[in-house]
Design a protein around this motif. Structure first.
Motif, PDB file in Angstrom:
ATOM      1  N   VAL A  50     -44.332  -3.432 151.009  1.00  0.00           N
ATOM      2  CA  VAL A  50     -43.116  -3.383 150.192  1.00  0.00           C
ATOM      3  C   VAL A  50     -42.135  -2.303 150.645  1.00  0.00           C
ATOM      4  CG1 VAL A  50     -44.188  -4.387 148.160  1.00  0.00           C
ATOM      5  CG2 VAL A  50     -44.239  -1.913 148.455  1.00  0.00           C
ATOM      6  N   ALA A  51     -42.582  -1.319 151.429  1.00  0.00           N
ATOM      7  CA  ALA A  51     -41.646  -0.285 151.892  1.00  0.00           C
ATOM      8  C   ALA A  51     -42.271   0.523 153.018  1.00  0.00           C
ATOM      9  CB  ALA A  51     -41.253   0.651 150.749  1.00  0.00           C
ATOM     10  N   GLU A  52     -41.447   0.890 154.000  1.00  0.00           N
ATOM     11  CA  GLU A  52     -41.817   1.825 155.056  1.00  0.00           C
ATOM     12  C   GLU A  52     -40.817   2.970 155.017  1.00  0.00           C
ATOM     13  OE1 GLU A  52     -42.042  -0.064 158.833  1.00  0.00           O
ATOM     14  OE2 GLU A  52     -43.473  -1.603 158.187  1.00  0.00           O
ATOM     15  N   GLU A  53     -41.319   4.188 154.826  1.00  0.00           N
ATOM     16  CA  GLU A  53     -40.422   5.330 154.659  1.00  0.00           C
ATOM     17  C   GLU A  53     -40.784   6.435 155.644  1.00  0.00           C
ATOM     18  OE1 GLU A  53     -37.828   5.471 152.811  1.00  0.00           O
ATOM     19  OE2 GLU A  53     -38.103   3.592 151.682  1.00  0.00           O
ATOM     20  N   ASP A  54     -39.759   6.996 156.280  1.00  0.00           N
ATOM     21  CA  ASP A  54     -39.929   8.077 157.245  1.00  0.00           C
ATOM     22  C   ASP A  54     -40.662   9.243 156.582  1.00  0.00           C
ATOM     23  OD1 ASP A  54     -39.612  10.265 158.997  1.00  0.00           O
ATOM     24  OD2 ASP A  54     -37.737   9.453 159.778  1.00  0.00           O
ATOM     25  N   ARG A  55     -41.801   9.593 157.134  1.00  0.00           N
ATOM     26  CA  ARG A  55     -42.632  10.627 156.530  1.00  0.00           C
ATOM     27  C   ARG A  55     -42.130  12.039 156.816  1.00  0.00           C
ATOM     28  NH1 ARG A  55     -46.753  13.032 158.483  1.00  0.00           N
ATOM     29  NH2 ARG A  55     -46.919  11.606 160.231  1.00  0.00           N
ATOM     30  N   PHE A  56     -41.279  12.188 157.815  1.00  0.00           N
ATOM     31  CA  PHE A  56     -40.842  13.522 158.221  1.00  0.00           C
ATOM     32  C   PHE A  56     -39.552  13.970 157.533  1.00  0.00           C
ATOM     33  CE2 PHE A  56     -43.569  12.189 161.714  1.00  0.00           C
ATOM     34  CZ  PHE A  56     -44.333  13.320 161.935  1.00  0.00           C
ATOM     35  N   MET A  57     -39.017  13.162 156.629  1.00  0.00           N
ATOM     36  CA  MET A  57     -37.694  13.439 156.062  1.00  0.00           C
ATOM     37  C   MET A  57     -37.734  14.154 154.723  1.00  0.00           C
ATOM     38  SD  MET A  57     -35.572  12.426 158.319  1.00  0.00           S
ATOM     39  CE  MET A  57     -34.001  12.311 157.476  1.00  0.00           C
ATOM     40  N   TRP A  58     -38.884  14.723 154.348  1.00  0.00           N
ATOM     41  CA  TRP A  58     -38.957  15.447 153.076  1.00  0.00           C
ATOM     42  C   TRP A  58     -39.982  16.558 153.166  1.00  0.00           C
ATOM     43  CZ3 TRP A  58     -43.333  15.290 149.699  1.00  0.00           C
ATOM     44  CH2 TRP A  58     -44.364  14.431 150.111  1.00  0.00           C
ATOM     45  N   ASP A  59     -39.850  17.521 152.267  1.00  0.00           N
ATOM     46  CA  ASP A  59     -40.750  18.672 152.249  1.00  0.00           C
ATOM     47  C   ASP A  59     -41.539  18.774 150.949  1.00  0.00           C
ATOM     48  OD1 ASP A  59     -39.902  19.958 154.830  1.00  0.00           O
ATOM     49  OD2 ASP A  59     -37.979  20.002 153.788  1.00  0.00           O
ATOM     50  N   ILE A  60     -40.866  18.615 149.818  1.00  0.00           N
ATOM     51  CA  ILE A  60     -41.520  18.679 148.518  1.00  0.00           C
ATOM     52  C   ILE A  60     -41.048  17.493 147.687  1.00  0.00           C
ATOM     53  CG2 ILE A  60     -41.728  21.191 148.586  1.00  0.00           C
ATOM     54  CD1 ILE A  60     -39.391  21.403 146.668  1.00  0.00           C
ATOM     55  N   ALA A  61     -41.815  17.151 146.643  1.00  0.00           N
ATOM     56  CA  ALA A  61     -41.420  16.041 145.774  1.00  0.00           C
ATOM     57  C   ALA A  61     -41.821  16.352 144.337  1.00  0.00           C
ATOM     58  CB  ALA A  61     -42.055  14.729 146.236  1.00  0.00           C
ATOM     59  N   PHE A  62     -40.958  15.965 143.412  1.00  0.00           N
ATOM     60  CA  PHE A  62     -41.110  16.258 141.993  1.00  0.00           C
ATOM     61  C   PHE A  62     -41.499  14.981 141.248  1.00  0.00           C
ATOM     62  CE2 PHE A  62     -38.187  19.175 143.895  1.00  0.00           C
ATOM     63  CZ  PHE A  62     -38.384  20.394 143.265  1.00  0.00           C
ATOM     64  N   ARG A  63     -42.527  15.069 140.429  1.00  0.00           N
ATOM     65  CA  ARG A  63     -42.895  13.907 139.625  1.00  0.00           C
ATOM     66  C   ARG A  63     -41.839  13.701 138.540  1.00  0.00           C
ATOM     67  NH1 ARG A  63     -48.886  12.173 137.427  1.00  0.00           N
ATOM     68  NH2 ARG A  63     -48.526   9.962 137.846  1.00  0.00           N
ATOM     69  N   THR A  64     -41.444  12.446 138.323  1.00  0.00           N
ATOM     70  CA  THR A  64     -40.309  12.160 137.453  1.00  0.00           C
ATOM     71  C   THR A  64     -40.677  12.076 135.980  1.00  0.00           C
ATOM     72  OG1 THR A  64     -40.576   9.755 137.671  1.00  0.00           O
ATOM     73  CG2 THR A  64     -39.184  10.885 139.304  1.00  0.00           C
ATOM     74  N   ASN A  65     -41.960  11.974 135.661  1.00  0.00           N
ATOM     75  CA  ASN A  65     -42.398  11.873 134.269  1.00  0.00           C
ATOM     76  C   ASN A  65     -41.942  13.104 133.487  1.00  0.00           C
ATOM     77  OD1 ASN A  65     -43.954  11.917 131.845  1.00  0.00           O
ATOM     78  ND2 ASN A  65     -45.475  10.587 132.792  1.00  0.00           N
ATOM     79  N   ILE A  66     -41.324  12.881 132.337  1.00  0.00           N
ATOM     80  CA  ILE A  66     -40.766  13.986 131.559  1.00  0.00           C
ATOM     81  C   ILE A  66     -41.841  14.971 131.120  1.00  0.00           C
ATOM     82  CG2 ILE A  66     -40.914  12.804 129.326  1.00  0.00           C
ATOM     83  CD1 ILE A  66     -38.144  14.034 128.689  1.00  0.00           C
ATOM     84  N   MET A  67     -43.101  14.503 130.993  1.00  0.00           N
ATOM     85  CA  MET A  67     -44.191  15.363 130.541  1.00  0.00           C
ATOM     86  C   MET A  67     -44.935  16.023 131.704  1.00  0.00           C
ATOM     87  SD  MET A  67     -43.966  15.093 127.307  1.00  0.00           S
ATOM     88  CE  MET A  67     -45.513  15.824 126.754  1.00  0.00           C
ATOM     89  N   SER A  68     -44.481  15.810 132.936  1.00  0.00           N
ATOM     90  CA  SER A  68     -45.215  16.277 134.105  1.00  0.00           C
ATOM     91  C   SER A  68     -44.732  17.638 134.591  1.00  0.00           C
ATOM     92  CB  SER A  68     -45.081  15.257 135.243  1.00  0.00           C
ATOM     93  OG  SER A  68     -45.720  15.734 136.418  1.00  0.00           O
ATOM     94  N   SER A  69     -45.648  18.377 135.228  1.00  0.00           N
ATOM     95  CA  SER A  69     -45.291  19.612 135.936  1.00  0.00           C
ATOM     96  C   SER A  69     -45.627  19.508 137.415  1.00  0.00           C
ATOM     97  CB  SER A  69     -46.052  20.794 135.331  1.00  0.00           C
ATOM     98  OG  SER A  69     -47.453  20.629 135.487  1.00  0.00           O
ATOM     99  N   SER A  70     -45.971  18.316 137.890  1.00  0.00           N
ATOM    100  CA  SER A  70     -46.489  18.151 139.245  1.00  0.00           C
ATOM    101  C   SER A  70     -45.392  18.195 140.304  1.00  0.00           C
ATOM    102  CB  SER A  70     -47.240  16.825 139.363  1.00  0.00           C
ATOM    103  OG  SER A  70     -47.748  16.637 140.668  1.00  0.00           O
ATOM    104  N   ILE A  71     -45.602  19.038 141.303  1.00  0.00           N
ATOM    105  CA  ILE A  71     -44.730  19.117 142.481  1.00  0.00           C
ATOM    106  C   ILE A  71     -45.645  19.124 143.696  1.00  0.00           C
ATOM    107  CG2 ILE A  71     -42.877  20.370 143.637  1.00  0.00           C
ATOM    108  CD1 ILE A  71     -42.383  21.814 140.944  1.00  0.00           C
ATOM    109  N   ILE A  72     -45.486  18.133 144.572  1.00  0.00           N
ATOM    110  CA  ILE A  72     -46.358  18.001 145.738  1.00  0.00           C
ATOM    111  C   ILE A  72     -45.624  18.443 146.996  1.00  0.00           C
ATOM    112  CG2 ILE A  72     -47.678  16.128 144.680  1.00  0.00           C
ATOM    113  CD1 ILE A  72     -46.134  14.144 146.427  1.00  0.00           C
ATOM    114  N   ILE A  73     -46.389  18.662 148.058  1.00  0.00           N
ATOM    115  CA  ILE A  73     -45.817  19.007 149.357  1.00  0.00           C
ATOM    116  C   ILE A  73     -46.182  17.914 150.365  1.00  0.00           C
ATOM    117  CG2 ILE A  73     -45.925  21.481 148.898  1.00  0.00           C
ATOM    118  CD1 ILE A  73     -48.372  21.577 150.816  1.00  0.00           C
ATOM    119  N   ASN A  74     -45.424  17.858 151.443  1.00  0.00           N
ATOM    120  CA  ASN A  74     -45.655  16.885 152.508  1.00  0.00           C
ATOM    121  C   ASN A  74     -46.627  17.483 153.532  1.00  0.00           C
ATOM    122  OD1 ASN A  74     -45.485  14.831 154.371  1.00  0.00           O
ATOM    123  ND2 ASN A  74     -43.280  14.956 154.656  1.00  0.00           N
TER     124      ASN A  74
END
Length: 429
Positions: A50-74
């Motif tokens: 369903v999708a192919e996304e360039d893996r090198f184009m990001w460093d961190i990502a924020f979970r969008t759930n309003i109740m979440s505190s999760s921030i991941i790294i690449n």
């Protein structure tokens, strides 16, 4: 655990005379991640790639759930995160990174998307790693800042100042280690609520909206950091493997013939880990490594819609020296619909509401023929918690069970109509 009293109603609506039915046959499929596994590939059992996304184009990502505190790294693309060791946020202006090479790196959890690298040092409530929960405002307030190595191998310091929980907005700032080129960002996650995460490219100061909708994919072929033995002690090392979407559950089966074994009801579905499929369906010999598929290893997967698929891998071409191609077989062995040989739908099984809270849980079956029907309900551990049988004839059949009590958790409902099986996953919460 909280108990819910459920009312069970089964409705059978007749259409026309049916012919024989078949479930989906085995389908050979493949994906390619490219050289150095340059792309993350999001895959749906129902719809394929369903999708192919360039893996090198990001460093961190924020979970969008309003109740979440999760921030991941690449982590799979070389991003490395360290908690600043020489003080708290008051030291932001004069960060001292002496001794950085000896600081312990922080990684994303391979169990839960909710446990990103920034939460690796979390304690008990209200400590969530990078922040503390404020019980008055309900905001998340940072109590430390971080040093981060980016995909381009440059370094930044980053301070995740706060999350305005009611507005679902993150406030953060980052700069070069000497304090120059400081940026302040307000990231509104409401814009990306159909996605699980929204990413940020710190090198280029830009948001990366890269994930498909959270309901559109079941697993992602990606590169991530795992513990790998290269001697007596495991080390953090980037590996290529498969992680599953939240709401997708996997049973790992060893020692059975991949092409014929389908007894998923007697297997245990792991509802606690996103890396059950992971990386060890392949193994290697020599240097450079020559890969081969692990024998007698297969997976049963309850997909995002509750259908049950069998999955096993048949070939792999390394992305280090080739195309990063993965070849695998899938089979729908417990879908929510069955079809005849002409592709005409003969029966459909629906569970609603899902998730279920207090009130009725309804199992609805539309079938085209008179039927002998059995309904069994299993926990994700394979334990049968309910079973009923009845016959349906022309007209409307209705069955009520007013004392069915289920604990909070995930379940599989398996319904058999004249020898044809359909399943649905449902949740009590």
């Amino acid at each position: 655990m909280k108990k819910l009293i459920l009312s069970l109603s089964i409705l059978l609506l007749l259409y026309t005379q049916a012919t024989s039915t078949t479930l989906q046959l085995f389908e050979g499929d493949s994906i390619e991640m490219g050289s150095d596994y340059a792309n993350d590939v999001f895959y749906s059992f129902a719809n394929g790639n369903v999708a192919e996304e360039d893996r090198f184009m990001w460093d961190i990502a924020f979970r969008t759930n309003i109740m979440s505190s999760s921030i991941i790294i690449n982590g799979g693309s070389g991003v490395v995160l360290y908690t600043y060791q020489n003080g708290d946020t008051s030291g932001w202006m004069s960060a001292d990174t002496s001794g950085l090479s000896g600081w312990k790196a922080m990684n994303n959890s391979l169990t839960d998307w909710e446990e990103g690298a920034f939460s690796a040092h979390a304690g008990t409530h209200p400590d969530y790693g990078w922040c503390n929960y404020n019980s008055t405002t309900h905001n998340l307030i940072a109590d430390s800042f971080y040093i981060i190595k980016l995909t381009d191998q440059s370094f930044r310091k980053i301070w995740l100042v706060k999350k305005e929980s009611s507005k679902n907005k993150y406030h953060f700032m980052y700069a070069m280690l000497d304090g120059s080129q400081e940026k302040s960002v307000v990231l509104d996650c409401n814009t990306y609520m159909t996605k699980d995460f929204v990413a940020y490219d710190l090198s280029n100061d830009v948001v990366r909206d890269r994930q498909p909708a959270k309901t559109d994919w079941d697993m992602v072929f990606t590169k991530y950091v795992d513990k790998v033995y290269m001697g007596p002690t495991p080390v953090d090392y980037p590996v290529m493997g498969v992680l599953t979407n939240e709401g997708v559950y996997v049973a790992r089966v060893v020692g059975q013939e991949e092409s014929t074994y389908e007894d998923y009801v007697n297997e245990t579905f792991d509802s606690t880990s996103i890396s059950v499929i992971g990386r060890d369906w392949k193994a290697s010999n020599g240097m450079p490594p020559v890969y081969y598929m692990v024998d007698s290893l297969l997976y049963f997967v309850s997909d995002i819609n509750g259908n049950i698929y069998k999955l096993y891998f048949t070939d792999f071409v390394s992305g280090s020296t080739g195309t990063g191609k993965v070849v695998f077989n899938t089979k729908n062995i417990g879908g929510s619909s069955v079809y005849n040989d002409q592709g005409i739908k003969q029966a459909e099984f629906v569970v609603y509401p899902n998730p279920a809270r207090a009130g009725n849980l309804n199992f609805v079956l539309h079938a085209v023929e008179n039927a002998q029907v059995s309904l069994d309900i299993y926990t994700m551990m394979g334990q049968k918690v309910h079973s009923t049988k009845f016959e349906h004839s022309t007209g409307l059949s209705r069955l009520s069970l007013n004392s069915l009590s289920l604990s909070q958790g995930n379940y599989i409902a398996k319904i058999n109509v004249n020898g044809r099986t359909m399943v649905q996953q449902f949740v009590i919460n």
